[in-house]
Design a protein around this motif. Structure first.
Motif, PDB file in Angstrom:
ATOM      1  N   ASP A 173       0.837  -1.209   0.000  1.00  0.00           N
ATOM      2  CA  ASP A 173       0.000   0.000   0.000  1.00  0.00           C
ATOM      3  C   ASP A 173       0.870   1.257   0.000  1.00  0.00           C
ATOM      4  N   THR A 193       3.351   4.565  -0.816  1.00  0.00           N
ATOM      5  CA  THR A 193       3.446   5.717  -1.716  1.00  0.00           C
ATOM      6  C   THR A 193       4.855   5.711  -2.299  1.00  0.00           C
ATOM      7  N   PRO A 228      -1.983  -3.292  -6.556  1.00  0.00           N
ATOM      8  CA  PRO A 228      -3.025  -2.304  -6.872  1.00  0.00           C
ATOM      9  C   PRO A 228      -3.133  -1.168  -5.849  1.00  0.00           C
ATOM     10  N   ARG A 275       0.406   3.995  -4.596  1.00  0.00           N
ATOM     11  CA  ARG A 275       0.205   5.330  -5.201  1.00  0.00           C
ATOM     12  C   ARG A 275       1.570   5.823  -5.660  1.00  0.00           C
ATOM     13  N   ASP A 298      -1.924   8.786 -18.072  1.00  0.00           N
ATOM     14  CA  ASP A 298      -2.250   8.761 -16.644  1.00  0.00           C
ATOM     15  C   ASP A 298      -2.971   7.460 -16.344  1.00  0.00           C
ATOM     16  N   ALA A 299      -2.848   6.987 -15.143  1.00  0.00           N
ATOM     17  CA  ALA A 299      -3.527   5.737 -14.786  1.00  0.00           C
ATOM     18  C   ALA A 299      -3.959   5.847 -13.340  1.00  0.00           C
ATOM     19  N   ASP A 300      -4.818   4.925 -12.927  1.00  0.00           N
ATOM     20  CA  ASP A 300      -5.240   4.901 -11.518  1.00  0.00           C
ATOM     21  C   ASP A 300      -4.006   4.738 -10.647  1.00  0.00           C
ATOM     22  N   GLY A 301      -3.898   5.556  -9.619  1.00  0.00           N
ATOM     23  CA  GLY A 301      -2.777   5.415  -8.689  1.00  0.00           C
ATOM     24  C   GLY A 301      -1.481   5.967  -9.231  1.00  0.00           C
ATOM     25  N   TYR A 302      -1.521   6.633 -10.391  1.00  0.00           N
ATOM     26  CA  TYR A 302      -0.289   7.177 -10.971  1.00  0.00           C
ATOM     27  C   TYR A 302      -0.467   8.653 -11.304  1.00  0.00           C
ATOM     28  N   ARG A 303       0.458   9.480 -10.807  1.00  0.00           N
ATOM     29  CA  ARG A 303       0.374  10.923 -11.089  1.00  0.00           C
ATOM     30  C   ARG A 303       1.744  11.504 -11.362  1.00  0.00           C
TER      31      ARG A 303
END
Ligand SMILES: C[S@@+](CC[C@H](N)C(=O)[O-])C[C@H]1O[C@@H](n2cnc3c(N)ncnc32)[C@H](O)[C@@H]1O
Length: 278
Positions: A83, A85, A104, A107, A126-131
């Motif tokens: 989980d 970061t 999954p 972050r 861009d994707a979920d959990g990716y910035r």
């Protein structure tokens, strides 16, 4: 194709590492298999002939070995902390977030200077959990936007040597102030390498900036930020057995046996705070 790209200064260095990873990915026995790099090189409108300089291609193995070791350390941390970061600082156009099989819950934040991030956004979705974050890592502001409720993995590949030491110290201390615990994985060059780049006349540096912060010893990290504890290090030359090309493998093996040359580029893993293993 992207718009025409022509960076100068420190931003241009990430085109070199991207190009070398792309070259390395072409080999059947590729160490890193960074096919996203090859695809990015194909899509970026840049005069890549500028990088077809004598001797440069030989660095592809060092760049791939460095990235592979950081991939392995990152994957290990994410197995223990699914989980987490992740802050990848000075990400350039590196594809680590897509290369690794991320749990999954992760972050992932890729940080680089605004013009690099603008190009990056043209290339990688861009994707979920990716910035991505377009900011200087020396600017204290961007970190405030990162939730600090999870263990953090900080990756700095080819970055810290370009910052003045006082900025390295401030950056690391801001991170260990903000998060309860985690790991830092990064690379550093020997003092003689940094000194060489500083003495090189500008025209021979071809616009690339000199290294400002060398790694004198792997425990430098504890001096930069006393909350960090050194865990392990790896000299890139010591990984010579993974190089498929015989001549380059022999050259790296020779370097690994010379006390002066062995540590020209080292990778370090350090931790802080509550045990990252839970
Ligand atoms: C040698 S490249 C490495 C890029 C990437 N990590 C890789 O391995 O391909 C150095 C990167 O650090 C970035 N960089 C240098 N100074 C920075 C700063 N103050 N803030 C954010 N990024 C910075 C540059 O823009 C460049 O993308």
């Amino acid at each position: 194709m992207t718009g025409r790209v022509d960076f100068s200064g420190v931003q241009s260095t990430m085109l070199v590492t991207l190009y070398l990873r792309a070259l390395e990915s072409r080999s059947e026995d590729s160490i890193l298999r960074d096919h996203a790099a090859a695809e990015a090189v194909r899509r970026i409108d840049y005069d890549w002939r500028k990088l077809q300089q004598p001797g440069l291609a030989g660095n592809r193995f060092g760049v791939a070995l460095r990235a592979k070791q950081l991939d392995d350390w990152a994957a290990g941390f994410l197995r223990r902390n699914p989980d987490a970061t992740v802050l990848q600082l000075g990400c350039g156009l590196d594809s680590r977030a897509f290369r690794l099989d991320l749990p999954p819950g992760v972050r992932w934040f890729d940080v680089d200077l605004p013009d690099v991030v603008e190009l990056r956004r043209d290339l990688y979705p861009d994707a979920d959990g990716y910035r991505t974050i377009g900011a200087s890592v020396t600017d204290p502001g961007w970190l405030a936007g990162i939730p600090a409720d999870r263990p953090v993995l900080v990756i700095a590949e080819g970055l810290l040597m370009y910052l003045p030491t006082v900025e390295v110290e401030r950056l690391l201390r801001r991170i260990t102030d903000r998060f309860r615990g985690g790991e830092l994985i990064f690379d550093g060059v020997a003092p003689w390498v940094a000194g060489f780049t500083q003495r090189l006349p500008e025209r021979l540096r071809r616009g690339y900036p000199p290294y400002l912060t060398p790694l004198r010893a792997s425990r430098d990290v504890e001096r930069w930020d006393p909350r960090l504890r050194y865990v392990e290090d790896v000299a890139v030359t010591s990984q010579f057995a993974k190089i498929p090309d015989r001549t380059a493998r022999a050259a790296h093996r020779l370097m690994s046996r010379s006390p002066a040359l062995r540590d020209w580029l080292r990778l370090v893993r350090a931790e802080f705070g509550t045990s990252a293993d839970g």
